[in-house]
Design a protein around this motif. Structure first.
Motif, mmCIF file in Angstrom:
data_model
loop_
_atom_site.group_PDB
_atom_site.id
_atom_site.type_symbol
_atom_site.label_atom_id
_atom_site.label_comp_id
_atom_site.label_asym_id
_atom_site.label_seq_id
_atom_site.Cartn_x
_atom_site.Cartn_y
_atom_site.Cartn_z
ATOM 1 N N SER A 140 -15.533 10.273 -11.298
ATOM 2 C CA SER A 140 -15.230 10.027 -12.701
ATOM 3 C C SER A 140 -14.661 8.620 -12.868
ATOM 4 O O SER A 140 -14.132 8.032 -11.918
ATOM 5 C CB SER A 140 -14.205 11.049 -13.212
ATOM 6 N N ARG A 141 -14.749 8.127 -14.086
ATOM 7 C CA ARG A 141 -14.167 6.814 -14.361
ATOM 8 C C ARG A 141 -12.670 6.815 -14.094
ATOM 9 O O ARG A 141 -12.093 5.799 -13.690
ATOM 10 C CB ARG A 141 -14.443 6.401 -15.809
ATOM 11 N N GLU A 142 -12.018 7.976 -14.272
ATOM 12 C CA GLU A 142 -10.576 8.064 -14.027
ATOM 13 C C GLU A 142 -10.248 7.847 -12.552
ATOM 14 O O GLU A 142 -9.224 7.251 -12.215
ATOM 15 C CB GLU A 142 -10.038 9.410 -14.498
ATOM 16 N N ILE A 157 -10.073 1.967 -22.685
ATOM 17 C CA ILE A 157 -11.131 2.830 -22.160
ATOM 18 C C ILE A 157 -10.746 4.270 -22.448
ATOM 19 O O ILE A 157 -9.657 4.711 -22.076
ATOM 20 C CB ILE A 157 -11.311 2.627 -20.641
ATOM 21 N N ALA A 158 -11.615 4.990 -23.091
ATOM 22 C CA ALA A 158 -11.333 6.386 -23.432
ATOM 23 C C ALA A 158 -11.201 7.233 -22.174
ATOM 24 O O ALA A 158 -11.940 7.046 -21.194
ATOM 25 C CB ALA A 158 -12.453 6.943 -24.314
ATOM 26 N N TYR A 159 -10.249 8.151 -22.196
ATOM 27 C CA TYR A 159 -10.059 9.061 -21.069
ATOM 28 C C TYR A 159 -11.273 9.965 -20.934
ATOM 29 O O TYR A 159 -11.750 10.547 -21.911
ATOM 30 C CB TYR A 159 -8.808 9.901 -21.276
ATOM 31 N N ASP A 160 -11.796 10.064 -19.713
ATOM 32 C CA ASP A 160 -12.964 10.916 -19.471
ATOM 33 C C ASP A 160 -12.942 11.365 -18.006
ATOM 34 O O ASP A 160 -13.252 10.582 -17.115
ATOM 35 C CB ASP A 160 -14.256 10.164 -19.764
ATOM 36 N N PRO A 161 -12.572 12.629 -17.740
ATOM 37 C CA PRO A 161 -12.461 13.119 -16.362
ATOM 38 C C PRO A 161 -13.784 13.607 -15.767
ATOM 39 O O PRO A 161 -13.825 13.995 -14.602
ATOM 40 C CB PRO A 161 -11.482 14.281 -16.500
ATOM 41 N N GLU A 162 -14.868 13.569 -16.549
ATOM 42 C CA GLU A 162 -16.142 14.083 -16.056
ATOM 43 C C GLU A 162 -16.751 13.132 -15.019
ATOM 44 O O GLU A 162 -16.785 11.916 -15.224
ATOM 45 C CB GLU A 162 -17.131 14.252 -17.208
ATOM 46 N N LEU A 197 -19.339 10.884 -13.093
ATOM 47 C CA LEU A 197 -20.515 10.166 -13.558
ATOM 48 C C LEU A 197 -21.782 10.744 -12.937
ATOM 49 O O LEU A 197 -22.841 10.739 -13.558
ATOM 50 C CB LEU A 197 -20.391 8.677 -13.220
#
Length: 227
Positions: A10-12, A26-31, A33
């Motif tokens: 994930s980007r996180e 950057i918007a939080y996104d735990p998914e 990639l």
């Protein structure tokens, strides 16, 4: 190098590796990639700094300015990019980072080719130095980006003579910084690189050669490599 890489966390995960004191837009996104076979010609989330904050923008992998009438370029050599006509403007004002988990190289022996997956021994994220036509959020004006490469050495040269310029987290932040001068960026390209001994590699299935194949099995080690 570099013709394929993996970007599956994930980007996180990548941003956390850069430290928790980084200002980001950057918007939080735990998914995850989930990209196990990123190829040139596709859009890649490119990490860059604007107005003293980090941004992620989907940017075309391949640099092709309006006057360029050949195949888009996907790599730039660190030894010449800072001074050459093609890449000097990008080096001066378009430094960015590609977040990754590893990359693929094809080892050759005559007509035989065997892909290998190369990654950090600890499994930690990798930060590839990149340069492109900034600003990266102006999609209609963007001409793409290239990954900066360096010469391989020690054991890795047996796989391929070039490799992406992988920077430490600290060096990656400095590379992107708008306060970093082109001369300082050249120093980072020499002094902020993750050493070859930090990497591991293993042979993988030839299915990675087809960009339609995108599954996690592409990074699995195989027992009977051709080379």
């Amino acid at each position: 190098m570099c013709g394929r890489f993996a970007q599956y966390h994930s980007r996180e995960t990548y941003l956390e590796a850069l430290g928790d004191k980084v200002e980001r837009q950057i918007a939080y996104d735990p998914e995850p990639l989930g990209r196990y076979n990123v190829a040139p010609g596709t859009r890649v989330l490119l990490l860059n700094e604007r107005d003293e904050a980090l941004h992620l923008d989907p940017v075309h992998w391949g640099y092709s300015p309006v006057w360029w009438h050949k195949q888009p370029l996907i790599n730039a050599k660190s030894e010449t990019a800072a001074t050459g006509k093609m890449f000097k403007p990008l080096w001066n004002g378009g430094r960015a980072i590609v977040m990754a988990d590893g990359w693929f190289e094809w080892k050759r022996d005559g007509s035989k080719k065997q892909p290998y997956f190369i990654y950090h021994q600890s499994g930690e994220p990798l930060f590839f130095a990149a340069i492109g036509k900034a600003p990266f959020d102006k999609e209609e004006e963007n001409e793409g980006f290239v990954i900066v490469t360096a010469a391989s050495d020690e054991g890795l040269v047996a796989i391929h003579d070039r490799r992406p310029l992988v920077l430490t987290p600290e060096a990656a932040l400095a590379w992107m910084s708008e306060k970093t001068t082109p001369a300082q960026a050249s120093e980072i390209a020499h002094e902020g690189v993750v050493p070859v001994e930090a990497f591991a590699w293993h042979p993988v299935n030839k299915a990675v050669g087809n960009i339609r194949n995108q599954g996690a099995e592409l990074i699995d080690e195989i027992a009977d490599p051709l080379v």
